[in-house]
Design a protein around this motif. Structure first.
Motif, PDB file in Angstrom:
ATOM      1  N   ASP A 138       0.830  -1.210   0.000  1.00 18.13           N
ATOM      2  CA  ASP A 138       0.000   0.000   0.000  1.00 18.13           C
ATOM      3  C   ASP A 138       0.862   1.256   0.000  1.00 18.13           C
ATOM      4  N   LEU A 139       1.930   1.242   0.787  1.00 22.69           N
ATOM      5  CA  LEU A 139       2.823   2.393   0.843  1.00 22.69           C
ATOM      6  C   LEU A 139       3.546   2.571  -0.491  1.00 22.69           C
ATOM      7  N   VAL A 140       4.018   1.489  -1.062  1.00 22.37           N
ATOM      8  CA  VAL A 140       4.683   1.559  -2.368  1.00 22.37           C
ATOM      9  C   VAL A 140       3.722   2.114  -3.411  1.00 22.37           C
ATOM     10  N   ALA A 141       2.510   1.621  -3.423  1.00 24.07           N
ATOM     11  CA  ALA A 141       1.509   2.099  -4.388  1.00 24.07           C
ATOM     12  C   ALA A 141       1.227   3.585  -4.184  1.00 24.07           C
ATOM     13  N   THR A 189       1.726   9.097  -6.118  1.00 25.65           N
ATOM     14  CA  THR A 189       1.818  10.530  -5.809  1.00 25.65           C
ATOM     15  C   THR A 189       3.106  11.177  -6.300  1.00 25.65           C
ATOM     16  N   THR A 190       4.057  10.367  -6.781  1.00 26.82           N
ATOM     17  CA  THR A 190       5.331  10.940  -7.219  1.00 26.82           C
ATOM     18  C   THR A 190       5.649  10.696  -8.683  1.00 26.82           C
ATOM     19  N   GLY A 191       4.956   9.763  -9.293  1.00 23.13           N
ATOM     20  CA  GLY A 191       5.275   9.419 -10.665  1.00 23.13           C
ATOM     21  C   GLY A 191       6.402   8.410 -10.779  1.00 23.13           C
ATOM     22  N   ALA A 237       9.803   3.417  -6.230  1.00 25.67           N
ATOM     23  CA  ALA A 237       9.178   3.810  -4.962  1.00 25.67           C
ATOM     24  C   ALA A 237       9.628   2.890  -3.835  1.00 25.67           C
ATOM     25  N   ALA A 238       9.689   1.591  -4.088  1.00 24.55           N
ATOM     26  CA  ALA A 238      10.133   0.636  -3.068  1.00 24.55           C
ATOM     27  C   ALA A 238      11.582   0.904  -2.680  1.00 24.55           C
ATOM     28  N   ARG A 239      12.425   1.235  -3.647  1.00 21.53           N
ATOM     29  CA  ARG A 239      13.834   1.530  -3.355  1.00 21.53           C
ATOM     30  C   ARG A 239      13.962   2.791  -2.515  1.00 21.53           C
TER      31      ARG A 239
END
Length: 87
Positions: free
Chosen positions: A6-9, A14-16, A22-24
């Motif tokens: 959920d956090l990764v998504a 929200t950042t593109g 995002a996970a990294r």
């Protein structure tokens, strides 16, 4: 490091960033804030000394910086900070 999907998504949306990016980024941020406070104090002391700062200024600055971490460290006296660095 395993992160919440959920956090990764959310970060990706929200950042593109791609989900992998995002996970990294999340992993890097978590690792940064997981650094033990003693290591942070030693690293910052060395960095500030490199720029010519003197210990009284350094200890005040480090103490102020520690108060603003996501999970704030307890307040340390100048003596406690000095002991982390010099033993």
């Amino acid at each position: 490091m395993r992160t919440s999907s959920d956090l990764v998504a959310h970060v990706a949306a929200t950042t593109g960033l791609t989900p992998a990016e995002a996970a990294r980024v999340i992993g890097d941020v978590v690792a940064y804030y997981a650094t033990p406070v003693e290591d942070v104090v030693r690293r910052r002391h060395a960095e500030l000394r490199t720029h010519g700062a003197k210990n009284p200024e350094i200890f005040a600055r480090i103490a102020a910086e520690l108060e603003h971490r996501v999970v704030a460290a307890p307040r340390f006296s100048e003596r406690q900070l000095r002991r982390m660095i010099y033993g």
